[in-house]
Design an enzyme around this catalytic site. Structure first.
Site, PDB file in Angstrom:
ATOM      1  N   THR A 142      -2.373  -5.495  -4.273  1.00  0.00           N
ATOM      2  CA  THR A 142      -2.551  -4.149  -4.609  1.00  0.00           C
ATOM      3  C   THR A 142      -3.551  -3.291  -4.421  1.00  0.00           C
ATOM      4  OG1 THR A 142      -3.194  -4.779  -6.723  1.00  0.00           O
ATOM      5  CG2 THR A 142      -0.912  -4.298  -6.577  1.00  0.00           C
ATOM      6  N   HIS A 143      -3.407  -1.953  -4.152  1.00  0.00           N
ATOM      7  CA  HIS A 143      -4.592  -1.190  -4.383  1.00  0.00           C
ATOM      8  C   HIS A 143      -4.305   0.089  -5.385  1.00  0.00           C
ATOM      9  CE1 HIS A 143      -7.088  -1.830  -0.822  1.00  0.00           C
ATOM     10  NE2 HIS A 143      -6.096  -1.788   0.023  1.00  0.00           N
ATOM     11  N   LYS A 162     -12.339  -4.079  -3.778  1.00  0.00           N
ATOM     12  CA  LYS A 162     -13.685  -4.103  -2.929  1.00  0.00           C
ATOM     13  C   LYS A 162     -14.923  -3.620  -3.918  1.00  0.00           C
ATOM     14  CE  LYS A 162     -11.361  -4.024   1.388  1.00  0.00           C
ATOM     15  NZ  LYS A 162     -10.030  -3.650   1.274  1.00  0.00           N
ATOM     16  N   ILE A 209     -23.730  -2.388  -8.707  1.00  0.00           N
ATOM     17  CA  ILE A 209     -24.452  -3.140  -9.218  1.00  0.00           C
ATOM     18  C   ILE A 209     -23.904  -3.872 -10.600  1.00  0.00           C
ATOM     19  CG2 ILE A 209     -26.899  -1.958  -9.104  1.00  0.00           C
ATOM     20  CD1 ILE A 209     -26.521  -0.831 -11.988  1.00  0.00           C
ATOM     21  N   ARG A 266       1.513  -2.902   6.709  1.00  0.00           N
ATOM     22  CA  ARG A 266       2.634  -2.050   7.260  1.00  0.00           C
ATOM     23  C   ARG A 266       3.381  -2.752   8.052  1.00  0.00           C
ATOM     24  NH1 ARG A 266      -1.993   1.896   9.293  1.00  0.00           N
ATOM     25  NH2 ARG A 266      -3.289  -0.132   8.772  1.00  0.00           N
ATOM     26  N   TYR A 285      -5.194  -5.999  14.836  1.00  0.00           N
ATOM     27  CA  TYR A 285      -4.217  -7.039  14.395  1.00  0.00           C
ATOM     28  C   TYR A 285      -4.037  -8.074  15.288  1.00  0.00           C
ATOM     29  CZ  TYR A 285      -2.001  -3.350  11.372  1.00  0.00           C
ATOM     30  OH  TYR A 285      -1.744  -2.306  10.400  1.00  0.00           O
ATOM     31  N   ASP A 319       0.930  -1.089  -0.120  1.00  0.00           N
ATOM     32  CA  ASP A 319       0.073   0.051  -0.001  1.00  0.00           C
ATOM     33  C   ASP A 319       0.855   1.132  -0.076  1.00  0.00           C
ATOM     34  OD1 ASP A 319      -2.057  -1.848   0.217  1.00  0.00           O
ATOM     35  OD2 ASP A 319      -2.558  -1.549   2.381  1.00  0.00           O
TER      36      ASP A 319
HETATM   37  O1  S5P Z   1     -11.222  -6.190   6.441  1.00  0.00           O
HETATM   38  C1  S5P Z   1     -10.348  -5.747   5.827  1.00  0.00           C
HETATM   39  C2  S5P Z   1     -10.118  -6.310   4.561  1.00  0.00           C
HETATM   40  C3  S5P Z   1      -8.864  -6.100   3.954  1.00  0.00           C
HETATM   41  S1  S5P Z   1      -8.762  -6.594   2.313  1.00  0.00           S
HETATM   42  N1  S5P Z   1      -9.081  -5.154   6.268  1.00  0.00           N
HETATM   43  C4  S5P Z   1      -8.332  -5.080   5.815  1.00  0.00           C
HETATM   44  O2  S5P Z   1      -7.386  -4.296   6.275  1.00  0.00           O
HETATM   45  N2  S5P Z   1      -7.820  -5.179   4.427  1.00  0.00           N
HETATM   46  C5  S5P Z   1      -6.801  -4.691   3.667  1.00  0.00           C
HETATM   47  O3  S5P Z   1      -5.719  -5.329   3.966  1.00  0.00           O
HETATM   48  C6  S5P Z   1      -6.563  -3.056   3.672  1.00  0.00           C
HETATM   49  O4  S5P Z   1      -7.203  -2.319   2.616  1.00  0.00           O
HETATM   50  C7  S5P Z   1      -5.087  -3.115   3.617  1.00  0.00           C
HETATM   51  O5  S5P Z   1      -4.823  -3.061   2.264  1.00  0.00           O
HETATM   52  C8  S5P Z   1      -4.617  -4.446   3.965  1.00  0.00           C
HETATM   53  C9  S5P Z   1      -4.067  -4.283   5.670  1.00  0.00           C
HETATM   54  O6  S5P Z   1      -2.861  -3.389   5.790  1.00  0.00           O
HETATM   55  P1  S5P Z   1      -2.110  -3.302   7.181  1.00  0.00           P
HETATM   56  O7  S5P Z   1      -1.371  -2.406   6.560  1.00  0.00           O
HETATM   57  O8  S5P Z   1      -3.057  -3.004   8.117  1.00  0.00           O
HETATM   58  O9  S5P Z   1      -1.494  -4.721   7.159  1.00  0.00           O
END
Ligand code: S5P
Length: 268
Positions: free
Chosen positions: A61-62, A93, A97, A235, A216, A38
């Site tokens: 990816t985003h 995500k 429709i 991250r 987390y 990200d």
């Molecule tokens: O419920 C969710 C679904 C997704 S796909 N919670 C999330 O955090 N994500 C994605 O996972 C979020 O968009 C991000 O790209 C990644 C988590 O990132 P981190 O830096 O917190 O590990």
């Protein structure tokens, strides 16, 4: 049922080419780690991907956060995926429709279906979203995940919503909807020969959360305790202090933790 089977055995029995490729890669590279890249500059995306490539089965990816996007970025990602044997998951995500999502998936500047092996959708709009994405993705051998649960505090994807998501996936068929974004085995009530992938974000070995509601858990909690298949780490890996060397070392640490939890789950 799937929690006691090896990824490789599950690959052999799967009907979707992307799910099969992912499970084969996991077995071959001994990794259930997906790194979520990200970052907002194309060069930084490629730098992180090149670093973590040996340790991952998947790169997430985003694409819409990239400030200097050109099709050269996705072409290079696709090339790296072949060279280093990983699957690309554009975390789009989708949530509209059927007709709109099929356009968002195939067209625009990003042309997601052309380079991303897997993508995901919210079940919120109903089954039309699955059909609309399938018109584009199925002929290309792509795969879709439904967001059955989320990692963020206070989210609405719980209880009956989650159960309906699983039912929608079953009705769509596993040759297209191959699994879920979820925090645990939401498919536990299914038949023994059913095989859905559960991919789980909100994974960290150090932080417990962020200031915006992210929560987390450790790779062990996710893979051993909750029976999930793939850990998604953002991250915790690309944000580690110490530069490029530290990023690969941290990815390798998450890979080792996730794989150990999987091996222990099989031998439970
Ligand atoms: O419920 C969710 C679904 C997704 S796909 N919670 C999330 O955090 N994500 C994605 O996972 C979020 O968009 C991000 O790209 C990644 C988590 O990132 P981190 O830096 O917190 O590990």
């Amino acid at each position: 049922p799937t929690t006691t089977k090896r990824y490789g055995a599950r690959a052999a029995a799967h009907t979707n080419p992307t799910a099969r490729r992912l499970l084969e890669t996991m077995e071959r590279k001994k990794t259930n780690l997906c790194v979520s890249v990200d970052v907002t500059k194309a060069a930084d995306v490629l730098e992180v991907v090149r670093r973590v490539a040996p340790a991952v089965c998947m790169v997430k990816t985003h694409i819409d956060i990239i400030e200097d996007f050109t099709p050269a970025l996705t072409a290079e990602l696709a090339r790296l995926a072949e060279e280093h044997d990983f699957v690309i998951f554009e975390d789009r995500k989708f949530a509209d429709i059927g007709n709109t999502v099929s356009l968002q998936y195939s067209s625009g500047v990003h042309r997601i279906a052309e380079w991303s092996h897997m993508t995901n959708a919210h079940p919120l709009p109903g089954p039309g979203i699955i059909t609309g994405l399938g018109v584009v993705g199925k002929p290309l051998g792509r795969a879709l995940l439904l967001l059955a649960e989320m990692s963020s505090a206070g989210n609405l994807a719980t209880g009956e919503y989650t159960r309906t998501a699983v039912r929608m996936a079953r009705e769509a068929g596993r040759d297209w909807v191959v699994g879920f974004i979820a925090m645990g085995r939401v498919d536990e009530d299914g038949p023994a020969d059913e095989d859905f992938l559960v991919l789980t974000p909100g994974v960290g070995l150090v932080a417990k959360g962020d200031k915006l509601g992210q929560q987390y858990r450790t790779p062990r909690e996710v893979v051993y305790d909750s029976g999930c298949d793939v850990i998604i780490v953002g991250r915790g890996i690309y944000g580690v202090q110490g530069g490029a060397e530290a990023v690969l070392a941290e990815a390798e640490r998450y890979r080792a933790e996730g794989w150990k939890a999987y091996e222990e789950r099989l031998n439970r």
